[in-house]
Scaffold this motif. Sequence first.
Motif, PDB file in Angstrom:
ATOM      1  N   LYS B 185       0.827  -1.204   0.000  1.00 29.19           N
ATOM      2  CA  LYS B 185       0.000   0.000   0.000  1.00 29.19           C
ATOM      3  C   LYS B 185       0.865   1.259   0.000  1.00 29.19           C
ATOM      4  CE  LYS B 185      -4.187   1.840   1.047  1.00 29.19           C
ATOM      5  NZ  LYS B 185      -5.581   1.397   0.889  1.00 29.19           N
ATOM      6  N   VAL B 186       2.090   1.147   0.541  1.00 27.09           N
ATOM      7  CA  VAL B 186       2.905   2.345   0.744  1.00 27.09           C
ATOM      8  C   VAL B 186       3.717   2.709  -0.495  1.00 27.09           C
ATOM      9  CG1 VAL B 186       4.760   3.358   2.130  1.00 27.09           C
ATOM     10  CG2 VAL B 186       3.024   1.936   3.210  1.00 27.09           C
ATOM     11  N   VAL B 187       4.490   1.758  -1.022  1.00 24.77           N
ATOM     12  CA  VAL B 187       5.326   2.083  -2.178  1.00 24.77           C
ATOM     13  C   VAL B 187       4.972   1.277  -3.421  1.00 24.77           C
ATOM     14  CG1 VAL B 187       7.346   3.041  -1.060  1.00 24.77           C
ATOM     15  CG2 VAL B 187       7.091   0.572  -1.213  1.00 24.77           C
ATOM     16  N   GLY B 188       4.084   0.268  -3.281  1.00 23.19           N
ATOM     17  CA  GLY B 188       3.683  -0.504  -4.450  1.00 23.19           C
ATOM     18  C   GLY B 188       4.652  -1.619  -4.783  1.00 23.19           C
ATOM     19  N   ALA B 189       4.151  -2.591  -5.536  1.00 18.41           N
ATOM     20  CA  ALA B 189       4.928  -3.809  -5.800  1.00 18.41           C
ATOM     21  C   ALA B 189       6.226  -3.529  -6.543  1.00 18.41           C
ATOM     22  CB  ALA B 189       4.074  -4.797  -6.592  1.00 18.41           C
ATOM     23  N   LEU B 190       6.202  -2.526  -7.421  1.00 18.19           N
ATOM     24  CA  LEU B 190       7.393  -2.300  -8.249  1.00 18.19           C
ATOM     25  C   LEU B 190       8.538  -1.678  -7.462  1.00 18.19           C
ATOM     26  CD1 LEU B 190       5.872  -1.100 -11.648  1.00 18.19           C
ATOM     27  CD2 LEU B 190       6.676  -3.361 -10.983  1.00 18.19           C
ATOM     28  N   LEU B 191       8.223  -1.021  -6.339  1.00 20.08           N
ATOM     29  CA  LEU B 191       9.278  -0.258  -5.654  1.00 20.08           C
ATOM     30  C   LEU B 191       9.588  -0.772  -4.242  1.00 20.08           C
ATOM     31  CD1 LEU B 191       8.334   3.324  -6.894  1.00 20.08           C
ATOM     32  CD2 LEU B 191      10.268   1.908  -7.602  1.00 20.08           C
ATOM     33  N   ILE B 192       8.963  -1.893  -3.852  1.00 18.21           N
ATOM     34  CA  ILE B 192       9.253  -2.423  -2.512  1.00 18.21           C
ATOM     35  C   ILE B 192      10.739  -2.811  -2.404  1.00 18.21           C
ATOM     36  CG2 ILE B 192       8.881  -4.383  -0.968  1.00 18.21           C
ATOM     37  CD1 ILE B 192       5.952  -4.363  -1.864  1.00 18.21           C
ATOM     38  N   ALA B 193      11.243  -3.479  -3.431  1.00 15.35           N
ATOM     39  CA  ALA B 193      12.639  -3.902  -3.387  1.00 15.35           C
ATOM     40  C   ALA B 193      13.562  -2.690  -3.257  1.00 15.35           C
ATOM     41  CB  ALA B 193      12.984  -4.715  -4.620  1.00 15.35           C
ATOM     42  N   ALA B 194      13.144  -1.563  -3.848  1.00 19.20           N
ATOM     43  CA  ALA B 194      13.956  -0.346  -3.744  1.00 19.20           C
ATOM     44  C   ALA B 194      14.060   0.111  -2.294  1.00 19.20           C
ATOM     45  CB  ALA B 194      13.350   0.763  -4.603  1.00 19.20           C
ATOM     46  N   MET B 195      12.935   0.012  -1.537  1.00 21.89           N
ATOM     47  CA  MET B 195      12.960   0.431  -0.133  1.00 21.89           C
ATOM     48  C   MET B 195      13.803  -0.511   0.723  1.00 21.89           C
ATOM     49  SD  MET B 195      11.720   3.254   0.421  1.00 21.89           S
ATOM     50  CE  MET B 195      11.435   3.425   2.183  1.00 21.89           C
ATOM     51  N   LEU B 196      13.974  -1.732   0.244  1.00 21.72           N
ATOM     52  CA  LEU B 196      14.828  -2.667   0.978  1.00 21.72           C
ATOM     53  C   LEU B 196      16.303  -2.370   0.699  1.00 21.72           C
ATOM     54  CD1 LEU B 196      12.883  -5.993   0.346  1.00 21.72           C
ATOM     55  CD2 LEU B 196      13.226  -4.905   2.570  1.00 21.72           C
ATOM     56  N   ILE B 197      16.613  -2.135  -0.563  1.00 22.21           N
ATOM     57  CA  ILE B 197      18.011  -2.112  -0.968  1.00 22.21           C
ATOM     58  C   ILE B 197      18.655  -0.736  -0.855  1.00 22.21           C
ATOM     59  CG2 ILE B 197      19.532  -2.436  -2.963  1.00 22.21           C
ATOM     60  CD1 ILE B 197      17.337  -4.618  -3.759  1.00 22.21           C
ATOM     61  N   ILE B 198      17.943   0.300  -1.303  1.00 20.48           N
ATOM     62  CA  ILE B 198      18.609   1.610  -1.390  1.00 20.48           C
ATOM     63  C   ILE B 198      19.025   2.155  -0.019  1.00 20.48           C
ATOM     64  CG2 ILE B 198      18.398   3.991  -2.215  1.00 20.48           C
ATOM     65  CD1 ILE B 198      16.632   2.952  -4.463  1.00 20.48           C
ATOM     66  N   PRO B 199      18.142   2.159   0.993  1.00 24.42           N
ATOM     67  CA  PRO B 199      18.601   2.679   2.294  1.00 24.42           C
ATOM     68  C   PRO B 199      19.767   1.865   2.873  1.00 24.42           C
ATOM     69  CG  PRO B 199      16.207   2.569   2.234  1.00 24.42           C
ATOM     70  CD  PRO B 199      16.695   1.846   1.019  1.00 24.42           C
ATOM     71  N   ALA B 200      19.723   0.541   2.716  1.00 21.64           N
ATOM     72  CA  ALA B 200      20.803  -0.298   3.254  1.00 21.64           C
ATOM     73  C   ALA B 200      22.113  -0.012   2.520  1.00 21.64           C
ATOM     74  CB  ALA B 200      20.438  -1.772   3.142  1.00 21.64           C
ATOM     75  N   ALA B 201      22.026   0.098   1.199  1.00 22.96           N
ATOM     76  CA  ALA B 201      23.234   0.372   0.425  1.00 22.96           C
ATOM     77  C   ALA B 201      23.794   1.744   0.778  1.00 22.96           C
ATOM     78  CB  ALA B 201      22.929   0.283  -1.069  1.00 22.96           C
ATOM     79  N   ALA B 202      22.902   2.708   1.027  1.00 23.47           N
ATOM     80  CA  ALA B 202      23.358   4.048   1.407  1.00 23.47           C
ATOM     81  C   ALA B 202      24.051   4.018   2.765  1.00 23.47           C
ATOM     82  CB  ALA B 202      22.184   5.020   1.423  1.00 23.47           C
ATOM     83  N   ALA B 203      23.473   3.249   3.703  1.00 22.16           N
ATOM     84  CA  ALA B 203      24.036   3.194   5.055  1.00 22.16           C
ATOM     85  C   ALA B 203      25.418   2.544   5.065  1.00 22.16           C
ATOM     86  CB  ALA B 203      23.093   2.427   5.984  1.00 22.16           C
ATOM     87  N   ARG B 204      25.661   1.638   4.119  1.00 20.63           N
ATOM     88  CA  ARG B 204      26.928   0.894   4.117  1.00 20.63           C
ATOM     89  C   ARG B 204      28.140   1.815   4.160  1.00 20.63           C
ATOM     90  NH1 ARG B 204      30.865  -0.746   5.236  1.00 20.63           N
ATOM     91  NH2 ARG B 204      32.128  -2.461   4.410  1.00 20.63           N
TER      92      ARG B 204
END
Lengths: 249, 261
Positions: B185-204
């Motif tokens: 409901k929040v980011v949609g099916a196409l962008l869920i993986a983005a919310m998983l990967i981008i913040p983690a990759a940025a934090a690295r």
Amino acid sequence: MSLIAARDIHVSYGGALVLDGVDVEVEPGEIVTLVGPNGSGKSTLVKVLLGVVRPDRGTVTRVPGLRLGYVPQKLHIDASLPMTVTRFLSLPTRHAPAEVAAVAARSGIEGLEQRQMTALSGGQFQRVLLARALLTDPQLLVLDEPTQGLDQPGEASFYELLEQVRRETGMGVFMVSHDLHVVMSASDRVVCLNHHVCCSGTPTVVQSAPEYRALFGHGTHGALALYQHDHDHEHDHDHSHGHGGDHAG
Amino acid sequence: MLDDFLLRAALAGVGIALAAGPLGSFVVWRRMAYFGDATAHAAILGVALALIFSAPVTLGTLLVALAMAAAVSWLSTKGHAMDATLGVLSHSALALGIVAISFVPGVRVDLSAFLFGDILAVTRPDLAVIWGGAGFVVALLGWRWSRLLTATLSRELAAASGIDADREGLVLTLALAVVVAVALKVVGALLIAAMLIIPAAAARGLVRTPEGMAFGAAAIGAAAALGGLWASYSFDTPAGPSIVTVAAGLFLLVALFGRRH
């Protein structure tokens, strides 16, 4: 009672029999070394002992509540995973800082605590792996070619440390080694594996067994070249732990 | 200034970010990015099935995401070429889901809400589901943290410590399915993986320990959610993609100016 005993272990991968009725056991305080050619099933046997590979047939019996420490041949840590030495030493169980400091000192890794694991040299990395295993106060330490990629002094001091800890704690040691020189000087018992146990016994007994000679040759020919074992027998004289016969039997 | 629907949207975005941060860290460490994609895309199929059987959408997506995640982990243990297999599963599930939704009788379904999220339409019951799911995932990961980390490093090291790497893999599979179900409901099916990967990759680029990365990813994800909502409100842009755009911007900032330890 043996710390760990594997009986009649059969493992096959895709139809190829890797382990064919292997028996092996480790007693408290004993250093058992597994030797064998590449692809002889050494690493598979280690995985069976650890419980990663389930044998098709046969059993592994452990002393109840066995504390097992494991030093892998190599550990790849993905560059995306930040990991300091201190954090790694406390995986999966946290240890008191004083305890960590003591083991770090004796393993010769003090000063590295805040370094990233990926920034360590090969020798430092292996020592950290050993320190992590020792921190769990293991009754049985399993090592899979722990000194691969170390230079000679690094290798010698690694085994000295191992021997010292073994003397103090009485832990049993099961290791895979490619280094026949170390095997013969640092083991109580040698098990020679080529899918099945070809021969086993004290280093002197195994060395003179025809099965062993068939696999490794003797003198400076055959196995020594095969294993890139580039220091020959004259090295025995200045090596610091040439006490192969001491623990025999 | 903070309208009620904006406050709910902000709470929803932050809730997802808090769970996606630590879970996304594992996705990055274990190189499961495509795995996350496949699970998220399968959620569309879950939506279709839920609509056909008039079941709750979250339940449908949860079950189908779980089935997809389980199928993918099972295939990976069978030694299939994962790259192609995941690609086939991921895009088939997405296409099949969209086709199936078009067969749903009655009301025309707003497909874009499921593909790109509809965070501004989050209701109070939605919020309860989102925070319930996110809370469950955070609690689950916190409980298993050391085991999950050890299993991520090496199966053998895990086994020596009495940890079953396969079981820990299932824990992550379950967490992934739950996050996909509540984040739809929040980011949609196409962008869920983005919310998983981008913040983690940025934090690295900013941290020295696994725990630092998990917290950093959660913080960066929350900042992206709030910043994206603000941008969406100010410039009248779609909310889900705005959140991911802000996250990508933060990643770029860290990549350019962050200190890599």
